[in-house]
Design a protein around this motif. Structure first.
Motif, short mmCIF file in Angstrom:
data_model
loop_
_atom_site.label_atom_id
_atom_site.label_comp_id
_atom_site.label_asym_id
_atom_site.label_seq_id
_atom_site.Cartn_x
_atom_site.Cartn_y
_atom_site.Cartn_z
N GLY A 181 0.83 -1.20 0.00
CA GLY A 181 0.00 0.00 0.00
C GLY A 181 0.86 1.25 0.00
N LEU A 182 0.25 2.37 -0.33
CA LEU A 182 0.96 3.65 -0.36
C LEU A 182 0.99 4.25 1.04
N LEU A 183 2.17 4.66 1.49
CA LEU A 183 2.31 5.34 2.78
C LEU A 183 2.29 6.85 2.58
N ASN A 184 2.98 7.33 1.57
CA ASN A 184 3.01 8.76 1.25
C ASN A 184 3.63 8.91 -0.13
N ASP A 185 3.17 9.89 -0.90
CA ASP A 185 3.63 9.99 -2.28
C ASP A 185 4.56 11.17 -2.54
N ASP A 186 4.98 11.88 -1.48
CA ASP A 186 5.82 13.04 -1.75
C ASP A 186 6.73 13.43 -0.60
N ASN A 187 6.22 13.44 0.65
CA ASN A 187 7.01 13.96 1.78
C ASN A 187 6.87 13.10 3.03
N VAL A 197 15.36 2.79 11.76
CA VAL A 197 14.88 3.95 11.00
C VAL A 197 13.44 3.66 10.63
N ARG A 198 12.54 4.59 10.97
CA ARG A 198 11.12 4.41 10.66
C ARG A 198 10.69 5.47 9.66
N ALA A 199 9.75 5.08 8.79
CA ALA A 199 9.13 6.02 7.85
C ALA A 199 7.71 6.29 8.30
N TYR A 200 7.31 7.55 8.25
CA TYR A 200 6.00 7.98 8.73
C TYR A 200 5.22 8.67 7.61
N GLY A 201 3.93 8.45 7.62
CA GLY A 201 3.06 9.24 6.77
C GLY A 201 2.92 10.64 7.33
N THR A 202 2.60 11.61 6.46
CA THR A 202 2.48 13.02 6.86
C THR A 202 1.27 13.65 6.17
N PRO A 203 0.91 14.87 6.55
CA PRO A 203 -0.20 15.56 5.86
C PRO A 203 0.18 16.12 4.49
N TRP A 204 1.42 15.89 4.04
CA TRP A 204 1.87 16.45 2.77
C TRP A 204 2.22 15.31 1.82
N SER A 205 1.47 15.21 0.73
CA SER A 205 1.66 14.06 -0.16
C SER A 205 1.58 14.44 -1.62
N GLY A 206 1.95 15.66 -1.96
CA GLY A 206 1.99 16.07 -3.35
C GLY A 206 0.63 16.02 -4.02
N LYS A 207 0.58 15.50 -5.24
CA LYS A 207 -0.65 15.48 -6.02
C LYS A 207 -1.50 14.25 -5.75
N THR A 208 -0.97 13.30 -4.97
CA THR A 208 -1.71 12.09 -4.64
C THR A 208 -2.18 12.14 -3.20
N PRO A 209 -3.46 12.31 -2.93
CA PRO A 209 -3.93 12.38 -1.54
C PRO A 209 -3.64 11.08 -0.80
N CYS A 210 -2.76 11.13 0.17
CA CYS A 210 -2.43 9.96 0.99
C CYS A 210 -1.93 10.47 2.33
N TYR A 211 -2.84 10.61 3.27
CA TYR A 211 -2.52 11.25 4.54
C TYR A 211 -2.80 10.24 5.65
N LYS A 212 -1.81 9.39 5.95
CA LYS A 212 -2.01 8.26 6.84
C LYS A 212 -1.17 8.39 8.10
N GLN A 213 -1.82 8.18 9.23
CA GLN A 213 -1.14 8.17 10.52
C GLN A 213 -0.58 6.77 10.76
N LEU A 214 0.43 6.42 9.95
CA LEU A 214 1.04 5.10 10.01
C LEU A 214 2.55 5.24 9.97
N SER A 215 3.24 4.22 10.47
CA SER A 215 4.70 4.19 10.36
C SER A 215 5.16 2.74 10.31
N PHE A 216 6.32 2.54 9.66
CA PHE A 216 6.91 1.21 9.53
C PHE A 216 8.43 1.34 9.54
#
Length: 297
Positions: A181-187, A197-216
């Protein structure tokens, strides 16, 4: 009267205060998933006061122009003073529309937003993104320009120059890797937690809306290069650092922020598999990349 809204992004708590007659969900719709109902828990990354204005913006005096950048909204200028930074967001015609004032640690912010502009909410979100990406550098984290996917267990990030196919490659992963699945498409945000090292979703995702409060936890980071073939190169040490460095958000003229970024990136490349993928936009590229990245998970 003002009302305070707290948001938790990459486990950083930040506060935004605005007049209580302003609709925060209308101004910042991508922040909804990050609203915190327990604002008293944890130290604040920053506090931002949103000050709505009409056409009368504050006058900026005794400033030094440090950097300029352009995005889809217009021209962003960074000015330096002895104790603070000032960012202005101007339209493509040159008209200054919005201003952000901040201390140099990006902990106390004032956003002057012209509410009569149609892009007011987008502008506020953009200014908050800039401040956030600087503030987290003091806390072993970095905002990266990349697309990020996850398989439910690990995250995988794809970096590269604009137009190299980051979003396309992420979409192909979702098509060909089961459960992806998509976690974030831009930032997305990268944050160190011990040796992880963990990657987190954020409120900023470029042109693809993907704003998820998730991390892996991150299993791999790949820099994409368009090519007529598919070939994966593992990068180590200095080469891995060089592969990641161009995609990180930081103020180039601030030596403290630059040093913090370098400290964080050194630890990231020591903990995460980094590679360069010369590729076509096809299923073979996805399977090759996935196979290389999961070797050490």
């Amino acid at each position: 009267m003002t009302k305070e809204y707290c948001f938790r992004i990459a486990d950083f708590l930040l506060s935004v205060r605005m007049p209580d007659n302003m609709n925060v969900d209308r101004l910042l719709p991508s922040f909804r998933a990050f609203r915190s109902e327990s604002p008293q828990e944890g130290e604040r990354l920053f506090d931002c006061d949103v000050l709505p204005v009409g056409d009368a913006l504050p006058v900026i005096l005794s400033e030094e122009l440090l950097e300029t950048a352009e995005n889809e909204m217009g021209l962003i200028r960074l000015y330096g003073r002895s104790e603070e930074y000032v960012l202005t967001l101007a339209s493509h015609s040159g008209d200054v529309c919005h201003i952000l004032q901040t201390d140099k640690a990006f902990t106390r912010l004032k956003a002057f937003i012209r509410m009569n502009r149609t892009e007011a909410g987008h502008a506020l979100s953009s200014l908050l993104r800039i401040a956030y990406s600087q503030a987290i550098l003091y806390h072993h984290a970095v905002s990266v320009h990349s697309a990020a996917v996850h398989d439910g267990t690990y995250a995988y990030l794809f970096m590269g120059k604009s137009g190299t196919g980051k979003s396309t490659h992420a979409a192909l992963w979702r098509e060909y890797i089961p459960g992806c699945g998509l976690l974030n498409d831009d930032n997305p945000t990268l944050r160190l937690a011990g040796n992880e090292v963990r990657a987190y979703g954020t409120p900023w995702s470029g042109k693809t809306p993907c704003y998820k409060q998730l991390s892996f936890p991150v299993a791999g980071i790949v820099r994409l290069q368009q090519a007529p073939h598919n070939k994966f190169h593992q990068e180590n040490d200095t080469d891995a650092f060089i592969a990641l460095y161009p995609g990180c958000s930081f103020l180039h003229k601030d030596p403290i922020l630059h040093n913090r970024l370098c400290e964080t990136l050194i630890r990231v490349v020591q903990s995460v598999r980094v590679g360069v993928l010369e590729c076509r936009p096809d299923s073979e590229a996805v399977r090759l990349c996935h196979q290389e990245l999961i070797k050490h998970t």
